[in-house]
Every structure is written in C-alpha cells, then in structure tokens.
Design a protein around this motif. Sequence first.
Motif, PDB file in Angstrom:
ATOM      1  N   GLN A 115       0.849  -1.190   0.000  1.00 48.14           N
ATOM      2  CA  GLN A 115       0.000   0.000   0.000  1.00 48.14           C
ATOM      3  C   GLN A 115       0.883   1.238   0.000  1.00 48.14           C
ATOM      4  O   GLN A 115       2.091   1.162   0.209  1.00 48.14           O
ATOM      5  CB  GLN A 115      -0.924   0.020   1.227  1.00 48.14           C
ATOM      6  CG  GLN A 115      -0.174   0.095   2.556  1.00 48.14           C
ATOM      7  CD  GLN A 115      -1.098   0.281   3.744  1.00 48.14           C
ATOM      8  OE1 GLN A 115      -2.101   0.979   3.666  1.00 48.14           O
ATOM      9  NE2 GLN A 115      -0.778  -0.374   4.855  1.00 48.14           N
ATOM     10  N   ASP A 116       0.262   2.377  -0.233  1.00 48.96           N
ATOM     11  CA  ASP A 116       0.962   3.653  -0.181  1.00 48.96           C
ATOM     12  C   ASP A 116       1.001   4.125   1.270  1.00 48.96           C
ATOM     13  O   ASP A 116       0.274   5.033   1.675  1.00 48.96           O
ATOM     14  CB  ASP A 116       0.236   4.672  -1.074  1.00 48.96           C
ATOM     15  CG  ASP A 116       0.883   6.059  -1.042  1.00 48.96           C
ATOM     16  OD1 ASP A 116       2.039   6.155  -0.605  1.00 48.96           O
ATOM     17  OD2 ASP A 116       0.212   7.030  -1.454  1.00 48.96           O
ATOM     18  N   ARG A 117       1.887   3.512   2.052  1.00 48.23           N
ATOM     19  CA  ARG A 117       1.933   3.813   3.483  1.00 48.23           C
ATOM     20  C   ARG A 117       2.676   5.112   3.783  1.00 48.23           C
ATOM     21  O   ARG A 117       2.557   5.659   4.875  1.00 48.23           O
ATOM     22  CB  ARG A 117       2.596   2.661   4.252  1.00 48.23           C
ATOM     23  CG  ARG A 117       4.023   2.365   3.820  1.00 48.23           C
ATOM     24  CD  ARG A 117       4.655   1.243   4.642  1.00 48.23           C
ATOM     25  NE  ARG A 117       4.683   1.544   6.059  1.00 48.23           N
ATOM     26  CZ  ARG A 117       5.618   2.311   6.623  1.00 48.23           C
ATOM     27  NH1 ARG A 117       6.571   2.869   5.890  1.00 48.23           N
ATOM     28  NH2 ARG A 117       5.590   2.528   7.915  1.00 48.23           N
ATOM     29  N   VAL A 118       3.452   5.625   2.826  1.00 47.31           N
ATOM     30  CA  VAL A 118       4.224   6.845   3.057  1.00 47.31           C
ATOM     31  C   VAL A 118       3.332   8.085   2.925  1.00 47.31           C
ATOM     32  O   VAL A 118       3.345   8.971   3.787  1.00 47.31           O
ATOM     33  CB  VAL A 118       5.406   6.936   2.072  1.00 47.31           C
ATOM     34  CG1 VAL A 118       6.140   8.274   2.252  1.00 47.31           C
ATOM     35  CG2 VAL A 118       6.364   5.778   2.290  1.00 47.31           C
ATOM     36  N   ASN A 119       2.533   8.140   1.860  1.00 48.05           N
ATOM     37  CA  ASN A 119       1.699   9.321   1.613  1.00 48.05           C
ATOM     38  C   ASN A 119       0.213   9.084   1.828  1.00 48.05           C
ATOM     39  O   ASN A 119      -0.535  10.019   2.091  1.00 48.05           O
ATOM     40  CB  ASN A 119       1.904   9.805   0.173  1.00 48.05           C
ATOM     41  CG  ASN A 119       3.356  10.092  -0.140  1.00 48.05           C
ATOM     42  OD1 ASN A 119       3.987  10.901   0.516  1.00 48.05           O
ATOM     43  ND2 ASN A 119       3.892   9.403  -1.148  1.00 48.05           N
ATOM     44  N   ALA A 120      -0.205   7.818   1.685  1.00 47.79           N
ATOM     45  CA  ALA A 120      -1.628   7.450   1.791  1.00 47.79           C
ATOM     46  C   ALA A 120      -2.493   8.241   0.818  1.00 47.79           C
ATOM     47  O   ALA A 120      -3.624   8.617   1.130  1.00 47.79           O
ATOM     48  CB  ALA A 120      -2.117   7.631   3.231  1.00 47.79           C
ATOM     49  N   ASN A 121      -1.963   8.468  -0.389  1.00 44.90           N
ATOM     50  CA  ASN A 121      -2.711   9.213  -1.408  1.00 44.90           C
ATOM     51  C   ASN A 121      -3.584   8.313  -2.275  1.00 44.90           C
ATOM     52  O   ASN A 121      -4.708   8.676  -2.636  1.00 44.90           O
ATOM     53  CB  ASN A 121      -1.748   9.989  -2.307  1.00 44.90           C
ATOM     54  CG  ASN A 121      -1.197  11.226  -1.621  1.00 44.90           C
ATOM     55  OD1 ASN A 121      -1.811  11.781  -0.711  1.00 44.90           O
ATOM     56  ND2 ASN A 121      -0.020  11.652  -2.040  1.00 44.90           N
ATOM     57  N   TYR A 122      -3.046   7.134  -2.614  1.00 41.64           N
ATOM     58  CA  TYR A 122      -3.743   6.242  -3.550  1.00 41.64           C
ATOM     59  C   TYR A 122      -3.858   4.844  -2.968  1.00 41.64           C
ATOM     60  O   TYR A 122      -2.922   4.372  -2.318  1.00 41.64           O
ATOM     61  CB  TYR A 122      -2.996   6.186  -4.887  1.00 41.64           C
ATOM     62  CG  TYR A 122      -2.912   7.513  -5.587  1.00 41.64           C
ATOM     63  CD1 TYR A 122      -3.972   7.985  -6.354  1.00 41.64           C
ATOM     64  CD2 TYR A 122      -1.769   8.309  -5.474  1.00 41.64           C
ATOM     65  CE1 TYR A 122      -3.902   9.207  -6.998  1.00 41.64           C
ATOM     66  CE2 TYR A 122      -1.688   9.538  -6.119  1.00 41.64           C
ATOM     67  CZ  TYR A 122      -2.751   9.980  -6.882  1.00 41.64           C
ATOM     68  OH  TYR A 122      -2.688  11.188  -7.506  1.00 41.64           O
ATOM     69  N   PRO A 123      -5.030   4.216  -3.266  1.00 38.03           N
ATOM     70  CA  PRO A 123      -6.202   4.722  -3.988  1.00 38.03           C
ATOM     71  C   PRO A 123      -6.993   5.725  -3.165  1.00 38.03           C
ATOM     72  O   PRO A 123      -6.930   5.727  -1.943  1.00 38.03           O
ATOM     73  CB  PRO A 123      -7.017   3.456  -4.264  1.00 38.03           C
ATOM     74  CG  PRO A 123      -6.640   2.538  -3.151  1.00 38.03           C
ATOM     75  CD  PRO A 123      -5.194   2.797  -2.869  1.00 38.03           C
ATOM     76  N   LYS A 124      -7.774   6.547  -3.866  1.00 39.25           N
ATOM     77  CA  LYS A 124      -8.525   7.604  -3.200  1.00 39.25           C
ATOM     78  C   LYS A 124      -9.927   7.170  -2.791  1.00 39.25           C
ATOM     79  O   LYS A 124     -10.547   7.782  -1.937  1.00 39.25           O
ATOM     80  CB  LYS A 124      -8.622   8.826  -4.116  1.00 39.25           C
ATOM     81  CG  LYS A 124      -7.282   9.517  -4.367  1.00 39.25           C
ATOM     82  CD  LYS A 124      -7.466  10.754  -5.216  1.00 39.25           C
ATOM     83  CE  LYS A 124      -6.140  11.494  -5.401  1.00 39.25           C
ATOM     84  NZ  LYS A 124      -5.628  12.047  -4.144  1.00 39.25           N
ATOM     85  N   TYR A 125     -10.465   6.116  -3.456  1.00 36.42           N
ATOM     86  CA  TYR A 125     -11.815   5.693  -3.144  1.00 36.42           C
ATOM     87  C   TYR A 125     -11.989   4.219  -3.470  1.00 36.42           C
ATOM     88  O   TYR A 125     -11.196   3.614  -4.188  1.00 36.42           O
ATOM     89  CB  TYR A 125     -12.852   6.526  -3.917  1.00 36.42           C
ATOM     90  CG  TYR A 125     -12.375   7.029  -5.257  1.00 36.42           C
ATOM     91  CD1 TYR A 125     -12.155   8.377  -5.480  1.00 36.42           C
ATOM     92  CD2 TYR A 125     -12.123   6.139  -6.298  1.00 36.42           C
ATOM     93  CE1 TYR A 125     -11.715   8.838  -6.707  1.00 36.42           C
ATOM     94  CE2 TYR A 125     -11.683   6.597  -7.541  1.00 36.42           C
ATOM     95  CZ  TYR A 125     -11.478   7.944  -7.726  1.00 36.42           C
ATOM     96  OH  TYR A 125     -11.031   8.392  -8.940  1.00 36.42           O
ATOM     97  N   LYS A 126     -13.035   3.650  -2.911  1.00 34.42           N
ATOM     98  CA  LYS A 126     -13.324   2.230  -3.098  1.00 34.42           C
ATOM     99  C   LYS A 126     -14.293   2.064  -4.269  1.00 34.42           C
ATOM    100  O   LYS A 126     -15.492   1.838  -4.091  1.00 34.42           O
ATOM    101  CB  LYS A 126     -13.931   1.632  -1.821  1.00 34.42           C
ATOM    102  CG  LYS A 126     -13.011   1.675  -0.617  1.00 34.42           C
ATOM    103  CD  LYS A 126     -13.713   1.075   0.607  1.00 34.42           C
ATOM    104  CE  LYS A 126     -12.864   1.171   1.845  1.00 34.42           C
ATOM    105  NZ  LYS A 126     -13.566   0.601   3.032  1.00 34.42           N
ATOM    106  N   GLU A 127     -13.782   2.202  -5.460  1.00 35.95           N
ATOM    107  CA  GLU A 127     -14.559   2.006  -6.674  1.00 35.95           C
ATOM    108  C   GLU A 127     -13.593   1.615  -7.775  1.00 35.95           C
ATOM    109  O   GLU A 127     -12.373   1.588  -7.565  1.00 35.95           O
ATOM    110  CB  GLU A 127     -15.317   3.278  -7.048  1.00 35.95           C
ATOM    111  CG  GLU A 127     -14.420   4.467  -7.331  1.00 35.95           C
ATOM    112  CD  GLU A 127     -15.191   5.747  -7.595  1.00 35.95           C
ATOM    113  OE1 GLU A 127     -15.132   6.234  -8.737  1.00 35.95           O
ATOM    114  OE2 GLU A 127     -15.856   6.258  -6.674  1.00 35.95           O
ATOM    115  N   THR A 128     -14.118   1.321  -8.940  1.00 36.40           N
ATOM    116  CA  THR A 128     -13.255   0.918 -10.033  1.00 36.40           C
ATOM    117  C   THR A 128     -12.156   1.944 -10.285  1.00 36.40           C
ATOM    118  O   THR A 128     -12.383   3.156 -10.183  1.00 36.40           O
ATOM    119  CB  THR A 128     -14.065   0.709 -11.322  1.00 36.40           C
ATOM    120  OG1 THR A 128     -13.161   0.473 -12.403  1.00 36.40           O
ATOM    121  CG2 THR A 128     -14.917   1.917 -11.657  1.00 36.40           C
ATOM    122  N   ASP A 129     -10.974   1.439 -10.617  1.00 34.26           N
ATOM    123  CA  ASP A 129      -9.860   2.332 -10.920  1.00 34.26           C
ATOM    124  C   ASP A 129      -9.993   2.986 -12.287  1.00 34.26           C
ATOM    125  O   ASP A 129      -9.217   3.896 -12.617  1.00 34.26           O
ATOM    126  CB  ASP A 129      -8.535   1.544 -10.877  1.00 34.26           C
ATOM    127  CG  ASP A 129      -8.124   1.206  -9.447  1.00 34.26           C
ATOM    128  OD1 ASP A 129      -8.354   2.036  -8.551  1.00 34.26           O
ATOM    129  OD2 ASP A 129      -7.571   0.111  -9.239  1.00 34.26           O
TER     130      ASP A 129
END
Length: 373
Positions: A115-129
């Motif tokens: 996961q993006d543990r450094v910035n926590a930017n992505y993914p932004k939502y729980k829907e199709t990419d």
Amino acid sequence: MAEFMGKNGFQWFVGVVEDRQDPKHLGRLRVRCLGYHTEVHGDLPTTDLPWAHVMNPITSATVSGVGQTPLGAVEGTWVVGFFQDGADAQQPIIIGTLPGVPSSLPTKDDSKGFQDRVNANYPKYKETDVNRLAVNEKKTSGVAPFAKEESNPHSTLTLRRADVEKNIGRADFNAVDLQVANADTEQLAGDDGTNFSEPTTDYNTKYPHNHVLETEGGHIREYDDTVGAKRIHERHASGTAYEIQDDGTKVTRVKKDNYDLITGDHYAHIKGNHSTTVDGGVRVFVNADASADSNYTIEVGNNANVNIQVNKGDVNIVASDGNINMKSGQNIQLDAAQGIYMKANLFSANIDSSWLEKVAGNNTKTGDKINLN
C-alpha cells in the motif's frame, strides 16, 4: 551460455508500487511482489525492495528523451511483470498496470506493505480504478430524469456544467440613430442586441468508448468515441480547456491571460457572423515596425453598413501627420444635439449645385474681407 532469459521461462510477479523516487531518474519503481516479499514492513522496508524498470510500448523510442517518458504509476498502483534474473528475483521489469476495485484505503505509516503507506494518497476511493469520465455510471431508479443522470460524476464534469457563461451581451446599434443617419434611405434594423451563451458540454459517454487520460495533478484529456456524442476534450487543472463537440462545435475557455504569437501571417475565414464582447478595453496597434506598406484596411461588401456607437463618451480620430479623407457616393449627414465646431487654416468648399442654409437664430460672418458675387 547455457541458461538465459526466455530459455527457462519467465518468472512472473504481481505487486504494488511503494516508491517512485528513482535517484537515477530512469522511471524505476520499487514494487512489493506477492509471494516474493512479506507484507510486514518492519521485516522488509520499502528501501530494501529492488528497483524495477518499466517497459515502454514499441511506439516510444525511450532514448535520449525521445518518446514517452516512462512515468505514470503512483504509489499504490498494482503492476504485473517478470524477473529478468529468474528465480533470483532481484531484477524486476514491469510490463503493465492492473486496474481493480480497492477493498480498502491506505493507512499512513502503517506496519503493513502492499500500500501507499508513506503518503496514503492512492487509492482515493473504493470504486473501479477506471476513470469516472470513462465509466459514466447512470442512476438506476429508472424514473426520469434520474435515468439520464450520472450516479457518480467526475468532479470536473460537475464544475464544467456549473461554470458556464450565460447571457453575454452583444453589440447593439441604436435603431433611432440609424433612422436619422439614413433619413433619405430605407431604415436599417442594425444588430438587435440579443445575448449569446456558452454552449454546455454534450458529454454523454457510454462505456467503454471514452478514452481518458488524467494526471495526478488534475490535467485531463478525453477522446470519446460514443456514437452520437463524440468529443475531444483537453483540460488544465486550472480550468483552462477546450472541447470539440459531436457536431464539430469547439468551445475554448481560458481562465487567465491568452497570448497568440505568430511569426508569419495569420489568415482567418469566418463564413458566419462574428460577435466579440469585451468587458475591458480594446487596443489594436498596426505597423509596429513602421514599414512603408503595412496598412490597416477595412472593407465592407455590398448591402452592409459600418456602425459605430458610443453610449457615453467621445469618438476621436487623429491623423498626427497625414490627411483625413472622407468620400461618399451619396450624402454625408451630420446631426449634433449641440454645436458643430470646425477649425482650419483654410476652409474651401466646391459646390456644383446649390448651397442651402437655414439659420433659426443669428447668422454672423466675420472676416477682413468678404466678397459676395
């Protein structure tokens, strides 16, 4: 050489990008690979993951800056690839990205990887990419008008529909003034002063026909092949954009200043009418390099007028070093609500027929010598 890549088969992997800050600026990514790397970040920090090269398409030269830059994936992107060194798994090569539907969002500084543990930017939502502009999911109530509305519209689409210029005033030449100016001819209606409005987007994408590129900074490009709603749309994050609609109409919006710099000549052919409304002033500077033959020429074809109206202010015409020449095939009429003043070193009038003069008040003529013949 007994063994080499391809002879013994590929060693495939699927993983998640955790770092893209390549110190060598090669577009490499650090990827935590499923089945090869633990999810416990403390046991295998992101900094210990090998750098993975990114494969570009054959349409990109990818040499000396020529072609497409191998950038695009972000922290949190799922990728697929293979290990160039086989079972050693230290030389990964990424051949593509994998869209999905995230089941969870990243947690900053979490103990787990993948996961993006450094910035926590992505993914932004729980829907199709897949981009919302490409999906265009409709409301499912089935009751008008909801059946035609998007259930999850892209934020820029909502902004575009709300930010539309309406009822922009056009030039209006006063019909009463025209009646005076054309007293001996048929009165002309002039411009009726009707308003115009910016066309709204005819976005009506049907999946899977819209090809969308969106950058993480918010720039967007669309090539929409939807039948009956084909469009090309390109938008800067500031809102400056253009859109070509299905019927060929083009709408351009510039959110700040606009500069057109042309080294050669400029030709424009408008087969319809041209309306320009300017809230501020207009300046036109012709022959800036003072050449001998760069004239400012306006030609109006048959059965049309040149109308100039100033609602409150002056009309100033100055020829600093030259003549002002006026010639009419019919009449020249001057109508002033107050006075008409002329000052000249010499006043000469050649009248082939009659001179008619009507003065309601005093008629005063002065001069050193007045000859009446």
